[in-house]
Scaffold this active site. Structure first.
Site, PDB file in Angstrom:
ATOM      1  N   PRO A   1       0.845  -1.194   0.000  1.00 18.27           N
ATOM      2  CA  PRO A   1       0.000   0.000   0.000  1.00 18.27           C
ATOM      3  C   PRO A   1       0.882   1.246   0.000  1.00 18.27           C
ATOM      4  CG  PRO A   1      -0.143  -1.129   2.124  1.00 18.27           C
ATOM      5  CD  PRO A   1       0.749  -1.950   1.247  1.00 18.27           C
ATOM      6  N   GLU A   2       0.493   2.261  -0.759  1.00 21.12           N
ATOM      7  CA  GLU A   2       1.223   3.521  -0.738  1.00 21.12           C
ATOM      8  C   GLU A   2       0.435   4.522   0.107  1.00 21.12           C
ATOM      9  OE1 GLU A   2       3.849   4.920  -3.403  1.00 21.12           O
ATOM     10  OE2 GLU A   2       3.813   3.259  -4.818  1.00 21.12           O
TER      11      GLU A   2
END
Ligand code: ZN
Length: 301
Positions: free
Chosen positions: A2-3
């Site tokens: 996940p960013e």
């Protein structure tokens, strides 16, 4: 992984559903979820029970919840590591356990519970101390493991000019600088490529030769691309389900360059190139993003 925008979606979910609530019990269903806690499950429970969740915060991709002790004073924080596939769900107590449920936190109000679900078990929860890192704008408590992390571009106190100056003082290449979380946090591999493409700068550009306008351009582009991803992520957000997509996720369709090898550049039509970058990839347009002159010539053997 996940960013930042995906992490922010999780943060908002916790902020909306879990704050102001006091922990009654902590149940750890898989030891890997607490492997970063020196005293394991017992220590995590000991540091959470009786504490009230007061704020869900984020810096870059680091997410944590501030804790208040029974006496009303700050009492550390719980770091949430999403790893590759971690999810934080706020679920009614009567809902059956998820297959990959790793940690369950119950509150003294007996209402919904907080569940950490993680299929690949790279993530977990860790209760940690906090430290005051105030930089002139008033006191600011950060979890000790986050103290060295720079502000991210979505932080209201982010200083664009200071970040540009810090990049220009470095002796490195632009993409490496963008990924260095101690200067500016939250820019991962995907958003670095997107920001570089928007700013029409090459990943190998030496930061020492970056002009101030170019520095502003690439950071502004990073801010924009993350803001757009956040807006896209927010639309798939449902009241009780705090959603995180482990891979590139729902923003994928909006990416201009990342993952588009051999497809036409959306600006000039040139085929997008993929080159290796550490153990990952860089995607870029050879027309819009000129290779810096120095790295065109190969060193003599
Ligand atoms: Zn192009």
């Amino acid at each position: 992984m996940p960013e930042l925008p995906e992490v922010e979606v999780v943060r908002r979910g916790v902020a909306d559903h879990a704050l102001g609530r006091t922990v009654a019990s902590v149940e750890v269903l898989h030891p890997r979820a607490v492997r970063r806690q020196p005293g394991g499950a017992a220590e995590l429970a000991d540091r959470l029970i009786g504490r009230t969740l007061v704020a869900a915060r984020r810096r870059g991709k680091f997410l944590w919840v501030d804790l208040l002790g029974p006496d009303g004073d700050p009492d550390g924080a719980v770091l949430v590591h999403l790893g590759m596939s971690g999810q934080l769900l706020v679920q009614p107590a009567e809902r059956p356990d998820e297959t990959h449920l790793r940690v369950r936190v119950r509150f003294d109000d007996g209402r919904s519970e907080l569940r950490f679900v993680d299929q690949r078990t790279f993530g977990g929860l860790t209760a940690v101390d906090t430290v005051d890192v105030s930089d002139g704008g008033g006191p600011e408590l950060l979890p000790t493991p986050v103290a060295h992390i720079g502000r991210d571009p979505l932080d209201p106190r982010f200083d664009l000019e200071a970040a540009v100056g810090a990049y220009r003082r470095r002796r490195t290449e632009l993409k490496r600088a963008l990924l260095d979380q101690t200067v500016v946090s939250g820019i991962g591999n995907i958003y670095a490529d997107e920001a570089l493409w928007r700013a029409q700068l090459h990943s190998l550009r030496p930061t020492a030769r970056l002009t101030r306008p170019e520095g502003r351009r690439v950071l502004t582009a990073a801010l924009e691309v993350m803001g757009e991803a956040l807006a896209a992520g927010g639309t798939s957000f449902d009241a009780l389900y705090v959603d995180v997509h482990g891979e590139s996720g729902y923003f994928e369709r909006s990416l201009a360059v990342y993952g588009r090898e051999d497809e036409p550049c959306l600006r000039c039509g040139t085929a997008i190139v993929r080159s290796s970058f550490t153990n990952r990839s860089s995607y870029w347009c050879p027309t819009c993003q000129k290779v810096p002159r120095k790295s065109r010539t190969r060193p003599r053997p």
